[in-house]
Design a protein around this motif. Structure first.
Motif, PDB file in Angstrom:
ATOM      1  N   TYR B  35       0.839  -1.188   0.000  1.00  0.00           N
ATOM      2  CA  TYR B  35       0.000   0.000   0.000  1.00  0.00           C
ATOM      3  C   TYR B  35       0.879   1.244   0.000  1.00  0.00           C
ATOM      4  O   TYR B  35       2.018   1.227   0.469  1.00  0.00           O
ATOM      5  CB  TYR B  35      -0.881   0.044   1.261  1.00  0.00           C
ATOM      6  N   ARG B  36       0.292   2.331  -0.481  1.00  0.00           N
ATOM      7  CA  ARG B  36       0.926   3.652  -0.410  1.00  0.00           C
ATOM      8  C   ARG B  36       0.027   4.581   0.390  1.00  0.00           C
ATOM      9  O   ARG B  36      -1.199   4.503   0.306  1.00  0.00           O
ATOM     10  CB  ARG B  36       1.112   4.219  -1.816  1.00  0.00           C
ATOM     11  N   GLN B  37       0.647   5.441   1.188  1.00  0.00           N
ATOM     12  CA  GLN B  37      -0.123   6.442   1.924  1.00  0.00           C
ATOM     13  C   GLN B  37       0.535   7.795   1.738  1.00  0.00           C
ATOM     14  O   GLN B  37       1.677   7.997   2.166  1.00  0.00           O
ATOM     15  CB  GLN B  37      -0.227   6.108   3.416  1.00  0.00           C
ATOM     16  N   ASN B  38      -0.188   8.686   1.096  1.00  0.00           N
ATOM     17  CA  ASN B  38       0.262  10.069   1.034  1.00  0.00           C
ATOM     18  C   ASN B  38      -0.124  10.750   2.337  1.00  0.00           C
ATOM     19  O   ASN B  38      -1.092  10.371   2.985  1.00  0.00           O
ATOM     20  CB  ASN B  38      -0.376  10.782  -0.153  1.00  0.00           C
ATOM     21  N   GLY B  40      -1.613  12.442   5.271  1.00  0.00           N
ATOM     22  CA  GLY B  40      -2.970  12.867   5.583  1.00  0.00           C
ATOM     23  C   GLY B  40      -4.061  12.177   4.788  1.00  0.00           C
ATOM     24  O   GLY B  40      -5.230  12.556   4.891  1.00  0.00           O
ATOM     25  N   ARG B  41      -3.694  11.181   4.012  1.00  0.00           N
ATOM     26  CA  ARG B  41      -4.695  10.505   3.180  1.00  0.00           C
ATOM     27  C   ARG B  41      -4.834   9.041   3.595  1.00  0.00           C
ATOM     28  O   ARG B  41      -4.103   8.536   4.452  1.00  0.00           O
ATOM     29  CB  ARG B  41      -4.276  10.577   1.699  1.00  0.00           C
ATOM     30  N   GLY B  42      -5.764   8.344   2.970  1.00  0.00           N
ATOM     31  CA  GLY B  42      -5.943   6.922   3.228  1.00  0.00           C
ATOM     32  C   GLY B  42      -4.911   6.085   2.503  1.00  0.00           C
ATOM     33  O   GLY B  42      -4.088   6.586   1.754  1.00  0.00           O
ATOM     34  N   LEU B  43      -4.957   4.799   2.760  1.00  0.00           N
ATOM     35  CA  LEU B  43      -4.027   3.890   2.103  1.00  0.00           C
ATOM     36  C   LEU B  43      -4.562   3.504   0.734  1.00  0.00           C
ATOM     37  O   LEU B  43      -5.732   3.192   0.580  1.00  0.00           O
ATOM     38  CB  LEU B  43      -3.838   2.625   2.955  1.00  0.00           C
ATOM     39  N   VAL B  44      -3.675   3.508  -0.229  1.00  0.00           N
ATOM     40  CA  VAL B  44      -4.038   3.132  -1.592  1.00  0.00           C
ATOM     41  C   VAL B  44      -3.407   1.782  -1.889  1.00  0.00           C
ATOM     42  O   VAL B  44      -2.184   1.621  -1.745  1.00  0.00           O
ATOM     43  CB  VAL B  44      -3.551   4.194  -2.597  1.00  0.00           C
ATOM     44  N   HIS B  45      -4.236   0.832  -2.290  1.00  0.00           N
ATOM     45  CA  HIS B  45      -3.711  -0.485  -2.604  1.00  0.00           C
ATOM     46  C   HIS B  45      -2.919  -0.435  -3.905  1.00  0.00           C
ATOM     47  O   HIS B  45      -3.383   0.109  -4.898  1.00  0.00           O
ATOM     48  CB  HIS B  45      -4.866  -1.485  -2.738  1.00  0.00           C
ATOM     49  N   LEU B  46      -1.703  -0.987  -3.873  1.00  0.00           N
ATOM     50  CA  LEU B  46      -0.845  -0.973  -5.054  1.00  0.00           C
ATOM     51  C   LEU B  46      -0.855  -2.311  -5.772  1.00  0.00           C
ATOM     52  O   LEU B  46      -1.069  -2.374  -6.987  1.00  0.00           O
ATOM     53  CB  LEU B  46       0.598  -0.624  -4.655  1.00  0.00           C
ATOM     54  N   ILE B  47      -0.603  -3.363  -5.031  1.00  0.00           N
ATOM     55  CA  ILE B  47      -0.431  -4.659  -5.676  1.00  0.00           C
ATOM     56  C   ILE B  47      -0.588  -5.764  -4.644  1.00  0.00           C
ATOM     57  O   ILE B  47      -0.239  -5.593  -3.474  1.00  0.00           O
ATOM     58  CB  ILE B  47       0.944  -4.718  -6.372  1.00  0.00           C
ATOM     59  N   LEU B  48      -1.162  -6.881  -5.062  1.00  0.00           N
ATOM     60  CA  LEU B  48      -1.304  -8.067  -4.225  1.00  0.00           C
ATOM     61  C   LEU B  48      -0.551  -9.191  -4.897  1.00  0.00           C
ATOM     62  O   LEU B  48      -0.717  -9.421  -6.096  1.00  0.00           O
ATOM     63  CB  LEU B  48      -2.784  -8.419  -4.052  1.00  0.00           C
ATOM     64  N   ILE B  49       0.269  -9.880  -4.133  1.00  0.00           N
ATOM     65  CA  ILE B  49       0.988 -11.036  -4.660  1.00  0.00           C
ATOM     66  C   ILE B  49       0.623 -12.234  -3.795  1.00  0.00           C
ATOM     67  O   ILE B  49       0.614 -12.152  -2.564  1.00  0.00           O
ATOM     68  CB  ILE B  49       2.514 -10.786  -4.719  1.00  0.00           C
ATOM     69  N   THR B  84       6.440  10.278  -3.959  1.00  0.00           N
ATOM     70  CA  THR B  84       6.756  10.596  -2.560  1.00  0.00           C
ATOM     71  C   THR B  84       5.575  10.232  -1.667  1.00  0.00           C
ATOM     72  O   THR B  84       4.459  10.736  -1.851  1.00  0.00           O
ATOM     73  CB  THR B  84       7.091  12.092  -2.417  1.00  0.00           C
ATOM     74  N   ALA B  85       5.808   9.318  -0.723  1.00  0.00           N
ATOM     75  CA  ALA B  85       4.737   8.793   0.125  1.00  0.00           C
ATOM     76  C   ALA B  85       5.354   7.795   1.096  1.00  0.00           C
ATOM     77  O   ALA B  85       6.552   7.510   1.026  1.00  0.00           O
ATOM     78  CB  ALA B  85       3.672   8.098  -0.723  1.00  0.00           C
TER      79      ALA B  85
END
Lengths: 113, 110
Positions: B35-38, B40-49, B84-85
């Motif tokens: 996951y990525r988190q910028n 002040g924001r929520g977590l963004v799912h990037l990839i599942l393996i 950047t995150a």
């Protein structure tokens, strides 16, 4: 792309008051979650919900917390008597079938005064 | 604990360079998510393996998984300032909670 939405984005509440945080998960998802993140700390799991009942909860999720899916689209987190230490970002997430990624909302910033 | 531990804690690179982040965990898993988190924001799912996969690509992202070493890596190629995150791994045994570590804070300088 469908997304998880949370309201309000910021909630300010007096200590001791009840607060309800609202989430609309992605419509065909089956698993629902609440997490919190105290400022500067890691994201912590609170509770997971499946088939209209709690499937797992952390030790943070004590008797002052409750969750509900009142109408098939909303998923709420209620904190009965808020404390100063409840101040945090609260994130809702949902996922589809087992083994699917969790999609997070942008969170509600809860500030307890 | 299923918590992943990310390494390094902080990474600073120039735009255009590649960024590699690592994750280690302790228990057996069915899948591992990044996951990525910028700020002040929520977590963004990037990839599942999944545990039976060794490598997965998505755009500029490449994830590897070595279940024998209980480790995963996330490679971001040709980084941009917008990358950047903070980046988190979440090992999991199926549907259920994700347990997050402290993450890797990536700074990409323009």
């Amino acid at each position: 792309e469908p997304e998880v939405t949370q309201t309000p984005s910021h909630q300010v509440t007096q200590m001791g008051q009840e607060v309800i945080l609202r989430c609309v998960p992605i419509s065909n998802h089956l698993y629902f979650y609440w997490y919190r993140q105290i400022l500067g700390q890691k994201v912590e799991f609170l509770v997971s919900f499946y088939n209209n009942e709690i499937s797992e909860k952390s030790e943070i999720f004590d008797d002052q917390f409750s969750v509900e899916r009142p109408d098939g689209s909303n998923f709420t987190l209620k904190i009965r008597s808020t404390k100063l230490e409840d101040s945090a970002m609260y994130f809702c997430a949902s996922s589809g079938l087992n083994d699917q990624p969790q999609h997070f909302g942008d969170g509600t910033r809860l500030s307890i005064l | 604990s299923q918590q992943g531990e990310e390494d390094p804690q902080a990474l600073s690179i120039q735009e255009g360079e590649n960024a590699t982040m690592n994750c280690s965990y302790k228990t057996s898993i069915n899948n591992l998510q990044w996951y990525r988190q910028n700020s002040g924001r929520g977590l963004v799912h990037l990839i599942l393996i999944r545990s039976n996969e060794r490598e997965k690509h998505s755009g500029r992202l490449r994830v590897t998984l070595d279940t024998s070493k209980k480790s995963s890596s996330l490679l971001i190629t040709a980084s941009r300032a917008a990358d950047t995150a903070s980046y988190f791994c979440a090992p999991a045994r199926g549907a259920g909670k994700s347990t997050f570590g402290d993450g890797t804070t990536l700074t990409v300088k323009p």
